[in-house]
Design a protein around this motif. Structure first.
Motif, short mmCIF file in Angstrom:
data_model
loop_
_atom_site.label_atom_id
_atom_site.label_comp_id
_atom_site.label_asym_id
_atom_site.label_seq_id
_atom_site.Cartn_x
_atom_site.Cartn_y
_atom_site.Cartn_z
N GLN A 11 -43.33 -85.92 -19.69
CA GLN A 11 -42.96 -86.92 -18.68
C GLN A 11 -44.18 -87.73 -18.24
OE1 GLN A 11 -41.00 -84.79 -15.52
NE2 GLN A 11 -39.45 -83.91 -16.89
N LEU A 12 -45.30 -87.03 -18.10
CA LEU A 12 -46.55 -87.71 -17.71
C LEU A 12 -46.90 -88.78 -18.74
CD1 LEU A 12 -48.86 -87.42 -15.53
CD2 LEU A 12 -50.06 -86.04 -17.24
N GLN A 13 -46.75 -88.44 -20.01
CA GLN A 13 -47.07 -89.38 -21.07
C GLN A 13 -46.10 -90.56 -21.09
OE1 GLN A 13 -47.11 -86.63 -24.37
NE2 GLN A 13 -49.31 -86.30 -24.20
N LEU A 56 -56.74 -86.84 -15.44
CA LEU A 56 -55.47 -86.35 -15.97
C LEU A 56 -54.53 -87.54 -16.21
CD1 LEU A 56 -53.45 -84.04 -16.61
CD2 LEU A 56 -52.82 -84.08 -14.18
N TRP A 57 -54.49 -88.46 -15.28
CA TRP A 57 -53.64 -89.63 -15.44
C TRP A 57 -54.18 -90.57 -16.52
CZ3 TRP A 57 -48.89 -91.04 -14.38
CH2 TRP A 57 -48.54 -92.39 -14.48
N SER A 62 -53.49 -88.30 -24.42
CA SER A 62 -54.22 -87.44 -25.36
C SER A 62 -54.00 -85.96 -25.12
CB SER A 62 -55.72 -87.74 -25.30
OG SER A 62 -56.25 -87.38 -24.03
N ILE A 63 -53.27 -85.61 -24.05
CA ILE A 63 -53.03 -84.20 -23.73
C ILE A 63 -51.84 -83.69 -24.55
CG2 ILE A 63 -52.45 -82.57 -21.89
CD1 ILE A 63 -53.75 -84.54 -19.93
N ARG A 64 -52.01 -82.54 -25.16
CA ARG A 64 -50.96 -81.98 -26.00
C ARG A 64 -50.00 -81.13 -25.17
NH1 ARG A 64 -53.54 -79.09 -31.13
NH2 ARG A 64 -51.35 -78.50 -31.28
N PRO A 65 -48.70 -81.45 -25.23
CA PRO A 65 -47.72 -80.69 -24.45
C PRO A 65 -47.62 -79.22 -24.86
CG PRO A 65 -46.80 -82.79 -25.17
CD PRO A 65 -48.09 -82.62 -25.90
N ASP A 66 -47.99 -78.91 -26.12
CA ASP A 66 -47.86 -77.53 -26.60
C ASP A 66 -49.06 -76.66 -26.23
OD1 ASP A 66 -49.55 -78.95 -28.29
OD2 ASP A 66 -49.05 -77.71 -30.03
N GLN A 67 -50.02 -77.21 -25.49
CA GLN A 67 -51.17 -76.44 -25.06
C GLN A 67 -51.26 -76.49 -23.53
OE1 GLN A 67 -54.64 -77.82 -27.21
NE2 GLN A 67 -54.04 -76.69 -29.04
N PRO A 68 -51.82 -75.44 -22.91
CA PRO A 68 -51.78 -75.35 -21.44
C PRO A 68 -52.56 -76.45 -20.73
CG PRO A 68 -53.19 -73.64 -22.36
CD PRO A 68 -52.47 -74.28 -23.52
N VAL A 69 -51.86 -77.20 -19.91
CA VAL A 69 -52.52 -78.24 -19.14
C VAL A 69 -53.50 -77.62 -18.14
CG1 VAL A 69 -50.75 -78.38 -17.34
CG2 VAL A 69 -52.14 -80.39 -17.86
#
Length: 199
Positions: A11-13, A56-57, A62-69
């Motif tokens: 959702q962030l992406q 973060l925003w 570039s943040i992967r959803p399958d890895q822990p934020v």
């Protein structure tokens, strides 16, 4: 990783501000505590905290959803804290070579790749753990929960949490010493161990 976090990252992406707000309220207290233990200054901690979530925003795509934020937030807050400490030491002209001797002088241009390398190293190290140890490390180290909170959530004793965490840290330390970049691995290990005093 909590599936809700993966959904929030997606959702962030998609530029959904509510997802950002949810991640902020979920993790800002843990991130604040971690930074404060390192920099020992409430005003500076607030500034670094805001910078962490600003990034973060900015870096959401570039943040992967399958890895822990939570791991991503940890690495960013760690690097910003180290940057502050190094700058403060230079400005005061006190022990100006201590951090440089441990971590090496890392050019500003390398910070993005350093963040990515540290994050990947942390994720890979945690993946080496058993499911229970992985859960305890994630909740105690990355989410900033106390031993008592984790014990209650997992329906185990506080001592069991401490024992699992202690064993897990030995595994993580060994893995990261064998696989980490010597420019910054000592600082990353220090910060991981330092955070173990939160209960």
């Amino acid at each position: 990783m909590n599936i809700n976090d993966a959904e929030l990252v997606v959702q962030l992406q998609n530029n959904e501000v509510n997802a950002f707000d949810s991640l902020y309220w979920k993790y800002h207290q843990a991130v604040y505590r971690n930074i404060f233990k390192f920099v020992k200054d409430a005003a500076v901690t607030e500034d670094i905290l805001q910078e962490v979530f600003a990034r973060l925003w900015e870096k959401r795509e570039s943040i992967r959803p399958d890895q822990p934020v939570s791991g991503w937030l940890f690495v960013i807050s760690f690097n910003l804290s180290v940057t502050y400490i190094r700058k403060k030491m230079r400005e005061q002209a006190l022990h100006k070579n201590i951090l440089a001797q441990e971590a090496g002088d890392i050019p500003v241009a390398d910070h993005a790749s350093m963040n990515e390398e540290q994050y990947n190293l942390l994720v890979k190290a945690i993946a080496q753990l058993s499911p229970k140890k992985r859960t305890i490390v994630t909740r105690c180290k990355l989410e900033g929960k106390t031993y008592d909170e984790v014990a209650s959530e997992l329906n185990i004793s506080r001592n069991t949490v401490k024992e699992h965490l202690s064993a897990a840290m030995l595994i993580l330390n060994d893995y990261m010493q064998r696989n980490g970049d010597p420019r910054y691995i000592l600082l990353l290990l220090f910060f991981l161990n330092y955070r173990g005093t939160l209960s």
